[in-house]
Design a protein around this motif. Structure first.
Motif, short mmCIF file in Angstrom:
data_model
loop_
_atom_site.label_atom_id
_atom_site.label_comp_id
_atom_site.label_asym_id
_atom_site.label_seq_id
_atom_site.Cartn_x
_atom_site.Cartn_y
_atom_site.Cartn_z
N ASP A 13 12.47 79.76 -32.63
CA ASP A 13 13.05 78.41 -32.62
C ASP A 13 14.00 78.16 -31.45
O ASP A 13 14.96 77.39 -31.55
CB ASP A 13 13.79 78.12 -33.94
CG ASP A 13 12.87 78.28 -35.14
OD1 ASP A 13 11.66 78.03 -34.99
OD2 ASP A 13 13.36 78.66 -36.21
N GLY A 40 6.60 76.78 -35.62
CA GLY A 40 6.79 75.32 -35.67
C GLY A 40 7.41 74.94 -34.34
O GLY A 40 8.56 75.26 -34.08
N HIS A 41 6.63 74.35 -33.47
CA HIS A 41 7.09 74.02 -32.12
C HIS A 41 7.26 72.50 -32.00
O HIS A 41 6.30 71.75 -32.13
CB HIS A 41 6.10 74.54 -31.06
CG HIS A 41 6.03 76.04 -31.02
ND1 HIS A 41 5.26 76.75 -30.15
CD2 HIS A 41 6.69 76.98 -31.77
CE1 HIS A 41 5.44 78.04 -30.35
NE2 HIS A 41 6.29 78.21 -31.34
N SER A 298 11.56 74.17 -38.66
CA SER A 298 10.51 73.18 -38.37
C SER A 298 9.28 73.39 -39.25
O SER A 298 8.49 72.48 -39.44
CB SER A 298 10.06 73.30 -36.91
OG SER A 298 11.14 73.39 -36.04
N ARG A 304 18.78 77.20 -41.12
CA ARG A 304 18.80 78.39 -40.27
C ARG A 304 20.19 79.01 -40.29
O ARG A 304 21.19 78.28 -40.32
CB ARG A 304 18.43 78.03 -38.83
CG ARG A 304 17.00 77.53 -38.68
CD ARG A 304 16.71 77.12 -37.24
NE ARG A 304 15.36 76.60 -37.09
CZ ARG A 304 15.03 75.58 -36.30
NH1 ARG A 304 15.94 74.98 -35.57
NH2 ARG A 304 13.79 75.18 -36.22
#
Ligand code: GDP
Ligand code: IMO
Ligand code: MG
Length: 424
Positions: A13, A40-41, A298, A304
């Motif tokens: 991330d 998850g970009h 994401s 996080r």
């Protein structure tokens, strides 16, 4: 021509999606080489946010081909959803995407096995995204896996059934409830029919041929070096090689073909899931980082864990990957902090150390922190950076011995300051 590689130097991330999108105009091909829908970009432009899981982050650019390499694991249900979302946004995905026949398939039972494994681990769970990544790579290395190219073979269903039956036996042994599996399988088979229309290729030949013809290739990493199966904070890692070497095995390119290695890191640190994190802040400063940085996963939406930049870990990742240029993201998240702290050394067993120890437990590693002055200003990529941010950049460049060629100052494509970039 050589292949440039962009990869995360922390626990994922770091902003890979955004920066790949920014760099894509310099390349003809963007290729994912490992990981799968655990990634998850995020990309933002024209006031819209897009999150990609399996599809490379070059997909929005008209002139770029995107490759899902052999090292990636694919869940057809996730891939179909991603494609439909993009097509709904007028992105002609099938013209811009090719998939390696050798990429392995994530089956519904892999996802159930992931859950069963995490449940069995109890409080020691990895904190997996539960996308079936570990069990799929286990079948790959166990030489049982099903690959995208198998779809073109007459015995595909037979092979699928055999592996599914094996998984069901394993789940029964673990006393794991498989209710709902049939519906998942029907959806999976429908998704497989949908992705049949994609362009399947022998991507190792495709990429090497393109390199011969002077095409420029950027390999897009997923996760981060501290989640690498060999070098990460084992066992709290993912199941693939996230380091630069993974680009060779995950695309079929020779080590001598690697050009620039862009190592991307946040101006601080985050981690999702369990495992060591020496600079983690469990206080209101950590919460402030989470709030300012919108630090929620994401892929899973999980909050996080947040902490200060860890230069010991950054140096480790820079060494493992042979990073030639650093990219710092989310500098803007620190705009309102009076001071910024950095970990330069660890204390392990009472001794100061600049290495990650084999037994890498937060409780065994005491971070030795240094303070730098914050800039206390909004950042603008069209203006000079504040002196305190330049000092922070100098500090990191000196500690790592690596230039920072891009500083990202916000999630949008335009909020990017390119300092001195080298590409193939
Ligand atoms: P990736 O997995 O490495 O592609 O990163 P993610 O997309 O999972 O997470 C990065 C998050 O930070 C996303 O929400 C991005 O939109 C956002 N982001 C990227 N660069 C910046 C930046 O420079 N500043 C801020 N504030 N957000 C950023
Ligand atoms: P991107 O590409 C952050 C973490 C999970 C968990 C561990 C293992 O978006 O940076 P897995 O699902 O692979 O079995 O999970 O790795 N993880 C990530 N954390 N970003 C990611 O990808 C991640 N992919 C996996 O949270 O701790
Ligand atoms: Mg991500």
């Amino acid at each position: 021509m050589q292949v440039d590689v962009l990869l995360g130097l922390q626990w994922g991330d770091e902003g890979k999606g955004k920066i790949v999108d920014v760099l894509t105009p310099n390349y003809d091909i963007i290729a994912r080489f490992q990981g799968g829908p655990n990634a998850g970009h995020t990309l933002e432009f024209d006031g819209k946010k897009h999150v990609l899981h399996t599809i490379p982050s070059g997909i929005f650019h008209e002139k770029t081909m995107n490759i899902i390499g052999n090292g990636v694991v694919i869940d057809p249900i996730v891939l179909r959803k991603e494609i439909l979302g993009l097509v709904g946004n007028d992105v002609p995905v099938s013209d811009r995407l090719k998939v390696s026949r050798k990429a392995h398939l994530i089956m519904p039972t892999h996802c159930l096995l992931d859950r069963a494994s995490e449940t069995a681990k109890g409080k020691d769970k990895i904190g997996s995204t539960l996308k079936g990544i570990g069990p799929t790579y286990m079948d790959k290395t166990g030489r049982n896996g099903l690959r995208i190219g198998d779809l073109e073979r007459a015995d595909f269903t037979k092979r699928y059934d055999a592996l599914r039956d094996k998984h069901v036996q394993m789940l029964e042994r673990l006393d794991f409830d498989i209710e709902g599996l049939e519906a998942m399988e029907n959806d999976w088979m429908e998704a497989m029919e949908y992705i049949r229309q994609l362009n399947f290729i022998n991507s190792e030949y495709y990429i090497n041929e393109k390199l011969k013809n002077e095409k420029r290739v950027l390999a897009e990493g997923a996760q981060g070096s501290l989640l690498d199966i060999d070098f990460g904070s084992y066992p709290y890692v993912t199941s693939s090689n996230t380091v630069c070497a993974g680009a060779c095995t995950g695309l079929g390119i020779a080590p001598s073909s690697i050009g620039e290695v862009y190592g991307i890191f946040k101006a601080y640190c985050t981690r999702v899931g369990s495992g060591p994190f020496p600079t983690e802040l469990l206080d209101e400063t950590g919460q402030k980082l989470r709030d300012e940085g919108n630090e929620y996963g994401s892929t899973t939406g999980r909050p996080r864990r947040c902490g200060w930049l860890d230069v010991v870990a950054l140096n480790y990742a820079t060494m493992l990957n042979g990073v030639t240029q650093l990219i710092m993201t989310k500098a803007d998240v620190l705009n309102s902090f009076d001071t910024i702290e950095v970990c330069k050394q660890y204390k392990v067993d009472g001794k100061r150390s600049e290495e990650l120890p084999f037994y890498y437990e937060s409780s065994e590693v005491e971070p030795k922190m240094e303070s730098l002055k914050g800039w206390k200003k909004e950042l603008d990529h069209t203006q000079e950076l504040p002196a305190e941010l330049e000092d922070y950049i100098d500090y990191i460049e000196t500690e790592t011995g690596c230039p920072i060629s891009i500083v990202s100052l916000g999630p949008d494509r335009t909020q990017t300051l390119v300092r001195d970039l080298h590409t193939v």
